[in-house]
Write an enzyme that holds these catalytic residues in place. Sequence first.
Site, PDB file in Angstrom:
ATOM      1  N   GLY A  12       3.418   2.570  -3.446  1.00 19.96           N
ATOM      2  CA  GLY A  12       3.479   2.067  -2.567  1.00 19.96           C
ATOM      3  C   GLY A  12       4.678   0.968  -2.467  1.00 19.96           C
ATOM      4  N   MET A  13       5.547   1.755  -1.809  1.00 20.78           N
ATOM      5  CA  MET A  13       6.890   0.900  -1.989  1.00 20.78           C
ATOM      6  C   MET A  13       7.077   0.440  -0.763  1.00 20.78           C
ATOM      7  SD  MET A  13       8.721   2.096  -4.318  1.00 20.78           S
ATOM      8  CE  MET A  13      10.484   0.904  -3.891  1.00 20.78           C
ATOM      9  N   GLY A  16       9.566  -5.094  -1.740  1.00 21.33           N
ATOM     10  CA  GLY A  16      10.116  -6.209  -2.279  1.00 21.33           C
ATOM     11  C   GLY A  16      10.035  -6.027  -3.738  1.00 21.33           C
ATOM     12  N   VAL A  17       9.993  -6.839  -4.650  1.00 21.66           N
ATOM     13  CA  VAL A  17      10.974  -6.364  -5.854  1.00 21.66           C
ATOM     14  C   VAL A  17       9.656  -6.204  -7.212  1.00 21.66           C
ATOM     15  CG1 VAL A  17      10.159  -9.389  -6.758  1.00 21.66           C
ATOM     16  CG2 VAL A  17      12.359  -7.662  -8.154  1.00 21.66           C
ATOM     17  N   ASP A  18       8.099  -6.088  -6.779  1.00 18.20           N
ATOM     18  CA  ASP A  18       7.557  -5.685  -8.138  1.00 18.20           C
ATOM     19  C   ASP A  18       6.939  -4.384  -7.143  1.00 18.20           C
ATOM     20  OD1 ASP A  18       6.390  -8.308  -8.514  1.00 18.20           O
ATOM     21  OD2 ASP A  18       5.716  -8.998  -6.473  1.00 18.20           O
ATOM     22  N   SER A  19       7.118  -3.528  -6.194  1.00 19.48           N
ATOM     23  CA  SER A  19       7.024  -2.035  -5.956  1.00 19.48           C
ATOM     24  C   SER A  19       8.401  -1.567  -6.588  1.00 19.48           C
ATOM     25  CB  SER A  19       6.946  -2.134  -4.699  1.00 19.48           C
ATOM     26  OG  SER A  19       7.336  -2.496  -4.278  1.00 19.48           O
ATOM     27  N   MET A  38       4.589   2.325   3.493  1.00 23.22           N
ATOM     28  CA  MET A  38       3.066   2.352   4.645  1.00 23.22           C
ATOM     29  C   MET A  38       3.419   1.614   5.858  1.00 23.22           C
ATOM     30  SD  MET A  38      -0.373   1.823   2.607  1.00 23.22           S
ATOM     31  CE  MET A  38       0.691   0.877   0.606  1.00 23.22           C
ATOM     32  N   CYS A 103      -7.373  -6.520   2.969  1.00 21.33           N
ATOM     33  CA  CYS A 103      -6.231  -4.406   3.403  1.00 21.33           C
ATOM     34  C   CYS A 103      -6.415  -3.598   2.072  1.00 21.33           C
ATOM     35  CB  CYS A 103      -4.962  -5.074   3.719  1.00 21.33           C
ATOM     36  SG  CYS A 103      -3.692  -5.043   3.902  1.00 21.33           S
ATOM     37  N   CYS A 200      -1.627 -10.046   5.139  1.00 21.52           N
ATOM     38  CA  CYS A 200      -1.320  -8.611   4.898  1.00 21.52           C
ATOM     39  C   CYS A 200      -0.723  -8.467   5.978  1.00 21.52           C
ATOM     40  CB  CYS A 200      -2.571  -8.161   4.390  1.00 21.52           C
ATOM     41  SG  CYS A 200      -1.791  -6.289   3.573  1.00 21.52           S
TER      42      CYS A 200
END
Length: 368
Positions: A12-13, A16-19, A38, A103, A200
């Site tokens: 799930g992109m 952000g930096v984490d994904s 999404m 969410c 969210c």
Amino acid sequence: MTDNSQIKVIVGMSGGVDSSVSAYLLQQQGYQVEGLFMKNWEEDDTDEYCSAAQDLADAKAVCDKLGMKLHTINFAAEYWDNVFEHFLEEYKAGRTPNPDILCNKEIKFKAFLEFAAEELGATYIATGHYVRRDDSTGRPRLLRGLDTNKDQSYFLYTLSEAQVGQSLFPVGDLEKPEVRRIAEQLDLITAKKKDSTGICFIGERKFKDFLAKFLPAQPGPIETVDGKVIGEHQGLMYHTLGQRKGLGIGGRKDATEEAWYVVDKEVERNTLVVAQGEHPRLYSDGLIASQLHWVDRTPIRAPRRCTVKTRYRQEDIPCLIQPIDDETIRVIFDEKQAAVTPGQSAVFYDGEVCLGGGIIEQRFSHPV
């Protein structure tokens, strides 16, 4: 080393930096990795804050850099029907919901997971959440993230063992500075992008202005705990227990210099109750929770000691769970707690393991 080359993972992109780093780490582990962006909120052209276009551009730039395919999907209808309408109903009822939890339940680990498996042929989905999955007992368990400051298990307590078993959390074993360092080494566009906050998928809007678009103002009295009317609020939905700013009642001649706090919301009378200082009415001995979700999907049927969080980033509270029935529990704290808020989630832990949680229905100041 395990051969993961035939295993497809859809990340799930979010832009952000984490994904972004999650995708890279999965590539390093040999998986077939593709991304999915999404879109879950329809922004109109007059919207001052338009985040989705920038987030999509960032997600695409990262996927291009990593040599990954990026899929896009619009879940706006599902988000509106299954998350946002519930969010509004809760606010109308004077409660304080947590849309991020709903969410995750309805979109990221239901709609996304089903789409990735059924339409894209994925074995797993992956997200940039700071949680860990543990399979050492033979059944997937949800653990807190290694970075205690970033741990997001509070938001994922509705997941089932099956959902945890279909999910990978690559950054859960890392601390946030290390994630940023990896992104900087890879020269990813998201390396210095600040973490998203706000509702969210909806982003960082002025919350009061945003809510006013959907819910009409419902003015009512602000009362002291002694029943004295000292002001007017524009809607209980704009206030939370323990709040001290934005009440508009400071500087009263008949009051001390101590700060005013919201200590209760009396929905039936549309009344905001306030007190000065650390008033006993703000504190609770326990809570009643319903709409329970246990990760192992086994109801708790005997009293059990564990710890609980009644809001994100709170210190763990030692407590005793007393089942009322399979759908409702009574939770008694070892020590009184401030600002336990109906509508928020109570999430339970046994050490590092997230057991599950439920929605706070009421708080009490003596056993009920």
